[in-house]
Motif scaffolding. Structure first.
Motif, mmCIF file in Angstrom:
data_model
loop_
_atom_site.group_PDB
_atom_site.id
_atom_site.type_symbol
_atom_site.label_atom_id
_atom_site.label_comp_id
_atom_site.label_asym_id
_atom_site.label_seq_id
_atom_site.Cartn_x
_atom_site.Cartn_y
_atom_site.Cartn_z
ATOM 1 N N VAL A 21 36.009 24.537 -14.760
ATOM 2 C CA VAL A 21 37.390 24.533 -14.277
ATOM 3 C C VAL A 21 37.709 25.935 -13.789
ATOM 4 C CG1 VAL A 21 39.811 24.259 -14.903
ATOM 5 C CG2 VAL A 21 38.127 22.624 -15.745
ATOM 6 N N GLN A 22 37.986 26.025 -12.500
ATOM 7 C CA GLN A 22 38.366 27.295 -11.887
ATOM 8 C C GLN A 22 39.826 27.598 -12.214
ATOM 9 O OE1 GLN A 22 34.890 28.112 -10.520
ATOM 10 N NE2 GLN A 22 36.457 29.410 -9.645
ATOM 11 N N PHE A 23 40.164 28.872 -12.323
ATOM 12 C CA PHE A 23 41.551 29.297 -12.454
ATOM 13 C C PHE A 23 41.686 30.696 -11.882
ATOM 14 C CE2 PHE A 23 39.365 30.365 -16.340
ATOM 15 C CZ PHE A 23 39.841 31.607 -16.715
ATOM 16 N N ARG A 24 42.917 31.002 -11.425
ATOM 17 C CA ARG A 24 43.148 32.253 -10.699
ATOM 18 C C ARG A 24 42.080 32.422 -9.615
ATOM 19 N NH1 ARG A 24 44.698 36.768 -15.293
ATOM 20 N NH2 ARG A 24 46.714 35.918 -15.913
ATOM 21 N N SER A 25 41.824 31.357 -8.900
ATOM 22 C CA SER A 25 40.740 31.334 -7.917
ATOM 23 C C SER A 25 41.272 31.187 -6.501
ATOM 24 C CB SER A 25 39.784 30.193 -8.239
ATOM 25 O OG SER A 25 39.097 30.449 -9.452
ATOM 26 N N GLU A 26 40.402 31.491 -5.534
ATOM 27 C CA GLU A 26 40.758 31.388 -4.118
ATOM 28 C C GLU A 26 39.773 30.465 -3.413
ATOM 29 O OE1 GLU A 26 39.951 35.061 -1.891
ATOM 30 O OE2 GLU A 26 38.643 35.669 -3.528
ATOM 31 N N ILE A 27 40.220 29.909 -2.301
ATOM 32 C CA ILE A 27 39.361 29.062 -1.484
ATOM 33 C C ILE A 27 38.598 29.979 -0.527
ATOM 34 C CG2 ILE A 27 39.278 27.099 0.106
ATOM 35 C CD1 ILE A 27 40.550 26.612 -2.768
ATOM 36 N N VAL A 28 37.275 29.942 -0.589
ATOM 37 C CA VAL A 28 36.483 30.811 0.278
ATOM 38 C C VAL A 28 35.796 30.053 1.411
ATOM 39 C CG1 VAL A 28 36.166 32.659 -1.407
ATOM 40 C CG2 VAL A 28 34.534 30.766 -1.341
ATOM 41 N N GLY A 41 39.407 41.633 -10.960
ATOM 42 C CA GLY A 41 39.968 40.473 -11.645
ATOM 43 C C GLY A 41 41.243 39.960 -10.984
ATOM 44 N N ALA A 42 41.231 38.690 -10.569
ATOM 45 C CA ALA A 42 42.404 38.106 -9.916
ATOM 46 C C ALA A 42 43.552 37.938 -10.905
ATOM 47 C CB ALA A 42 42.048 36.759 -9.314
ATOM 48 N N LYS A 43 44.756 38.176 -10.452
ATOM 49 C CA LYS A 43 45.957 38.037 -11.281
ATOM 50 C C LYS A 43 46.651 36.702 -11.052
ATOM 51 C CE LYS A 43 46.560 43.001 -11.259
ATOM 52 N NZ LYS A 43 45.213 43.214 -10.773
ATOM 53 N N THR A 44 46.318 36.045 -9.963
ATOM 54 C CA THR A 44 46.922 34.756 -9.629
ATOM 55 C C THR A 44 45.931 33.962 -8.777
ATOM 56 O OG1 THR A 44 48.947 33.691 -8.832
ATOM 57 C CG2 THR A 44 48.085 35.513 -7.514
ATOM 58 N N GLY A 45 46.118 32.655 -8.714
ATOM 59 C CA GLY A 45 45.248 31.842 -7.883
ATOM 60 C C GLY A 45 45.361 30.368 -8.200
ATOM 61 N N LYS A 46 44.547 29.600 -7.540
ATOM 62 C CA LYS A 46 44.548 28.143 -7.679
ATOM 63 C C LYS A 46 43.740 27.711 -8.907
ATOM 64 C CE LYS A 46 44.865 27.486 -2.686
ATOM 65 N NZ LYS A 46 46.182 26.908 -2.610
ATOM 66 N N ILE A 47 43.960 26.484 -9.320
ATOM 67 C CA ILE A 47 43.185 25.849 -10.386
ATOM 68 C C ILE A 47 42.369 24.750 -9.730
ATOM 69 C CG2 ILE A 47 43.332 24.425 -12.470
ATOM 70 C CD1 ILE A 47 45.922 26.003 -13.140
ATOM 71 N N GLY A 48 41.092 24.625 -10.115
ATOM 72 C CA GLY A 48 40.231 23.615 -9.505
ATOM 73 C C GLY A 48 39.265 22.993 -10.493
ATOM 74 N N LEU A 49 39.033 21.701 -10.332
ATOM 75 C CA LEU A 49 38.050 20.976 -11.142
ATOM 76 C C LEU A 49 36.754 20.896 -10.343
ATOM 77 C CD1 LEU A 49 40.319 18.017 -12.307
ATOM 78 C CD2 LEU A 49 40.054 20.278 -13.362
ATOM 79 N N GLN A 50 35.645 21.213 -10.993
ATOM 80 C CA GLN A 50 34.370 21.304 -10.287
ATOM 81 C C GLN A 50 33.482 20.093 -10.558
ATOM 82 O OE1 GLN A 50 31.310 23.933 -11.852
ATOM 83 N NE2 GLN A 50 30.976 24.747 -9.795
#
Length: 140
Positions: free
Chosen positions: A26-33, A111-120
């Motif tokens: 589970v991604q968190f504080r993540s970005e779409i690359v 380290g990211a301070k904010t971002g999306k949440i994603g299920l992998q």
């Protein structure tokens, strides 16, 4: 990845997960690359045999924190309770009631301070992972 449109900063994310084979996260504080391929980069709570609750940074620094043998904490094919707490530089991951990560981000630039949440659903061999009872509570 199946990810949120909104970005989140400080929160407690709880969910149940059942992994049948292979691995997930589970991604968190993540970005779409890579939007066309749904690829994310950033923090990840790992879901895998021998690595339940490991803190990994996808597409960046790799494994950040993990200090235990989690074979006794969670099992493939069974529902596992996971809690991810992101509060400022502090990241805690709890797996089936056992704290598997207590990390303090000291690299202000990495380290990211904010971002999306994603299920992998991890690439590679055919696999099955299920998520349920997902809750997200914002922290001040």
């Amino acid at each position: 990845f199946l990810y949120t449109d909104k970005e989140y900063t400080n929160f407690v994310l709880k969910f149940k997960v059942r992994l049948t084979n292979h691995n997930s996260g589970v991604q968190f504080r993540s970005e779409i690359v890579e939007p066309k391929r749904y690829v994310m980069a950033g923090y990840q709570a790992d879901i895998a045999p021998e690595y339940w609750g490991l803190l990994y940074e996808e597409k960046k620094r790799g494994m950040l924190d993990f200090k235990m043998d989690t074979k006794k904490i969670a099992a493939v094919g069974k529902w596992v309770d996971v809690e991810v707490r992101a509060d400022g530089p502090n990241i805690t991951i709890t797996t089936n009631g056992t704290k598997t990560v207590q990390y303090v981000e000291k690299n202000d630039k990495a380290g990211a301070k904010t971002g999306k949440i994603g299920l992998q659903l991890h690439g590679g061999p055919a696999m099955k992972v299920e998520f349920k009872d997902i809750t997200l509570d914002m922290l001040p």
